[in-house]
Design a protein around this motif. Structure first.
Motif, mmCIF file in Angstrom:
data_model
loop_
_atom_site.group_PDB
_atom_site.id
_atom_site.type_symbol
_atom_site.label_atom_id
_atom_site.label_comp_id
_atom_site.label_asym_id
_atom_site.label_seq_id
_atom_site.Cartn_x
_atom_site.Cartn_y
_atom_site.Cartn_z
ATOM 1 N N ASP A 24 32.185 44.205 35.300
ATOM 2 C CA ASP A 24 31.579 45.560 36.091
ATOM 3 C C ASP A 24 32.131 46.745 35.168
ATOM 4 O OD1 ASP A 24 34.344 45.604 36.559
ATOM 5 O OD2 ASP A 24 34.273 45.118 38.764
ATOM 6 N N HIS A 25 32.404 47.823 35.857
ATOM 7 C CA HIS A 25 32.779 49.160 35.189
ATOM 8 C C HIS A 25 34.346 49.313 34.654
ATOM 9 C CE1 HIS A 25 28.879 50.863 35.816
ATOM 10 N NE2 HIS A 25 28.774 50.698 36.843
ATOM 11 N N TYR A 26 34.838 48.339 35.421
ATOM 12 C CA TYR A 26 36.521 48.178 35.194
ATOM 13 C C TYR A 26 36.643 47.267 34.209
ATOM 14 C CZ TYR A 26 36.400 50.703 39.641
ATOM 15 O OH TYR A 26 36.466 51.669 40.810
ATOM 16 N N GLN A 27 35.642 46.554 33.377
ATOM 17 C CA GLN A 27 35.764 45.763 32.693
ATOM 18 C C GLN A 27 36.472 44.483 32.977
ATOM 19 O OE1 GLN A 27 34.335 46.380 29.583
ATOM 20 N NE2 GLN A 27 33.732 47.900 31.084
ATOM 21 N N HIS A 28 36.341 43.878 34.129
ATOM 22 C CA HIS A 28 36.680 42.614 34.616
ATOM 23 C C HIS A 28 35.687 42.079 35.461
ATOM 24 C CE1 HIS A 28 37.613 44.428 38.666
ATOM 25 N NE2 HIS A 28 38.681 45.178 38.045
ATOM 26 N N VAL A 29 35.608 40.888 35.824
ATOM 27 C CA VAL A 29 34.730 40.449 36.772
ATOM 28 C C VAL A 29 34.344 40.981 38.114
ATOM 29 C CG1 VAL A 29 34.129 38.189 38.013
ATOM 30 C CG2 VAL A 29 34.983 37.896 35.733
ATOM 31 N N ASN A 30 33.391 41.185 38.127
ATOM 32 C CA ASN A 30 32.866 41.921 39.680
ATOM 33 C C ASN A 30 33.113 41.045 40.712
ATOM 34 O OD1 ASN A 30 30.574 42.438 41.853
ATOM 35 N ND2 ASN A 30 30.737 44.573 40.433
ATOM 36 N N ASN A 31 33.517 41.567 41.958
ATOM 37 C CA ASN A 31 34.002 40.806 43.119
ATOM 38 C C ASN A 31 32.712 40.081 43.496
ATOM 39 O OD1 ASN A 31 36.220 41.855 42.859
ATOM 40 N ND2 ASN A 31 35.996 43.469 44.589
ATOM 41 N N ALA A 32 31.503 40.403 43.329
ATOM 42 C CA ALA A 32 30.423 39.640 43.974
ATOM 43 C C ALA A 32 30.065 38.299 43.248
ATOM 44 C CB ALA A 32 29.054 40.346 43.504
#
Length: 147
Positions: A24-32
């Protein structure tokens, strides 16, 4: 991964490779993504026990999510190899079952996530709560681990 790092004995494990589309935008795996993986390992485990979606259709039953509880402990990043384990920790052999999950990073054995999902048995044809058929109750009930 060392067996002693799992929360419970005899985990059913699905390996996951983190792909660029999962970031995601935070450069880690998206919660979904974690929910997708929980669904994938749940189905893979059920199939390994002998209950596929075709069996659910034949029996006109499904185990649907009633509640997810997820504790995100650390982030996962692109190109990491992860292992997601699941266990059936409760099954009343009538209407409900509960699974535990633990996600670990292969590189350092760090636990990234712990989760619990409560499932309810419903009729596929109506979506209404229905008792588990004997076949499902027997299979899921026999898979419950001792905590």
């Amino acid at each position: 991964m060392t067996a002693s790092c799992w929360d419970h004995a005899q985990p059913f494990v699905l390996d996951v490779q983190v792909e660029p589309a999962m970031i995601d935008h935070y450069q880690h795996v998206n919660n979904a993504e974690y929910l997708r993986w929980i669904e994938q390992v749940s189905w893979a485990h059920s199939e390994s026990l002998g209950l596929s979606f075709a069996d659910y259709q034949r029996l006109d039953r499904a185990m649907v999510v009633q509640r997810h509880e997820i504790d995100y402990l650390a982030a996962a990043f692109e190109d990491e190899t992860l292992s997601l384990a699941t266990w059936i920790v409760a099954c009343d052999r009538r209407f409900s079952l509960t699974r535990h999950f633990q996600l670990r990073r292969a590189a350092d054995d760090k636990t990234l996530l712990r989760a619990q999902t409560h499932f309810a048995c419903v009729a596929l044809s109506s979506g209404r709560p229905r008792r588990m058929p004997e076949e499902m109750a027997k299979i899921y009930g026999a898979a419950v681990i001792s905590l």
